[in-house]
Design a protein around this motif. Structure first.
Motif, mmCIF file in Angstrom:
data_model
loop_
_atom_site.group_PDB
_atom_site.id
_atom_site.type_symbol
_atom_site.label_atom_id
_atom_site.label_comp_id
_atom_site.label_asym_id
_atom_site.label_seq_id
_atom_site.Cartn_x
_atom_site.Cartn_y
_atom_site.Cartn_z
ATOM 1 N N LEU A 12 0.866 -1.205 0.054
ATOM 2 C CA LEU A 12 -0.120 0.043 0.035
ATOM 3 C C LEU A 12 0.931 1.296 -0.089
ATOM 4 C CD1 LEU A 12 -2.400 -0.892 2.827
ATOM 5 C CD2 LEU A 12 -2.831 -0.998 0.397
ATOM 6 N N PRO A 13 0.336 2.149 -0.667
ATOM 7 C CA PRO A 13 1.098 3.632 -0.561
ATOM 8 C C PRO A 13 1.210 4.091 1.059
ATOM 9 C CG PRO A 13 -0.709 3.805 -1.936
ATOM 10 C CD PRO A 13 -0.835 2.351 -1.215
ATOM 11 N N ALA A 17 -1.091 2.608 4.293
ATOM 12 C CA ALA A 17 -0.535 1.688 5.172
ATOM 13 C C ALA A 17 -0.706 2.500 6.734
ATOM 14 C CB ALA A 17 0.838 1.451 4.946
ATOM 15 N N GLY A 18 -0.348 3.652 6.860
ATOM 16 C CA GLY A 18 -0.349 4.171 8.009
ATOM 17 C C GLY A 18 -1.781 4.097 8.684
ATOM 18 N N ARG A 55 0.117 -7.187 7.682
ATOM 19 C CA ARG A 55 1.341 -7.064 6.639
ATOM 20 C C ARG A 55 1.415 -5.488 5.831
ATOM 21 N NH1 ARG A 55 4.459 -11.906 6.435
ATOM 22 N NH2 ARG A 55 3.504 -13.455 8.049
ATOM 23 N N PHE A 56 0.199 -5.524 5.125
ATOM 24 C CA PHE A 56 -0.063 -4.214 4.262
ATOM 25 C C PHE A 56 -0.104 -3.157 5.144
ATOM 26 C CE2 PHE A 56 -3.174 -6.624 1.479
ATOM 27 C CZ PHE A 56 -2.384 -6.528 0.380
ATOM 28 N N SER A 57 -0.279 -2.990 6.561
ATOM 29 C CA SER A 57 -0.117 -1.711 7.166
ATOM 30 C C SER A 57 1.391 -1.464 7.611
ATOM 31 C CB SER A 57 -0.894 -1.933 8.701
ATOM 32 O OG SER A 57 -0.085 -2.799 9.626
ATOM 33 N N SER A 61 4.513 -5.832 0.644
ATOM 34 C CA SER A 61 3.889 -6.810 -0.541
ATOM 35 C C SER A 61 3.490 -7.920 -0.017
ATOM 36 C CB SER A 61 4.526 -6.800 -1.662
ATOM 37 O OG SER A 61 4.973 -5.508 -2.218
ATOM 38 N N VAL A 62 2.042 -8.645 -0.419
ATOM 39 C CA VAL A 62 1.593 -9.847 0.097
ATOM 40 C C VAL A 62 1.181 -10.670 -1.044
ATOM 41 C CG1 VAL A 62 -0.342 -10.622 1.300
ATOM 42 C CG2 VAL A 62 0.524 -8.367 1.982
ATOM 43 N N SER A 63 1.558 -12.091 -0.733
ATOM 44 C CA SER A 63 1.322 -12.939 -1.755
ATOM 45 C C SER A 63 0.329 -14.096 -1.086
ATOM 46 C CB SER A 63 2.577 -13.898 -2.174
ATOM 47 O OG SER A 63 2.273 -14.970 -2.854
#
Length: 127
Positions: A12-13, A17-18, A55-57, A61-63
């Motif tokens: 996320l940008p 994310a924040g 993880r996004f926060s 990157s997530v798989s």
């Protein structure tokens, strides 16, 4: 069995994310809406969703893939970010488990993800 490559989503940008990180702080109540309907997730699914969001926060990157998903060596190499030849050599040395379908190698995505975790652990600085 149809082989489906894992779904990889970019980080996320930072501003998003924040916001997500602040929303997750101290919260264990995650509500899921699908087409306007509230769904309560079983504990394991809730934990997986919270882990994904955390993880996004953190700007990762997530798989996402199935644990039992079998990959070709090309798919596994792409997921691991290594060359096809390097991956084949690792399977030959027994560093990554491999199954054969005839003469074709198949590798569990979970085994690639476990290998990536060990690489990440060895790359992290020790305090």
């Amino acid at each position: 069995m149809t082989l489906v490559a894992p779904k990889v989503t970019a980080a996320l940008p930072p501003e998003h994310a924040g916001k997500l990180q602040r929303a997750l702080e101290g919260s264990h109540d995650i509500t899921v809406f699908v087409d306007g309907t509230v769904h309560r997730l079983p504990a394991q699914a809730r934990d997986a969703v919270v882990d994904l969001l955390a993880r996004f926060s953190r700007g990762e990157s997530v798989s996402v893939s199935s644990v039992e998903e079998m990959l070709t060596t090309s798919q596994a190499a792409e997921l691991a970010g290594i060359s096809h030849t390097y991956l084949r050599n690792m399977t030959d040395r027994g560093e990554i488990p491999v199954e054969y379908r005839g003469t074709h190698r198949r590798i569990r995505s979970a085994d690639i993800m476990a290998w990536l975790e060990t690489q990440k652990a060895t790359d992290e600085p020790h305090s």
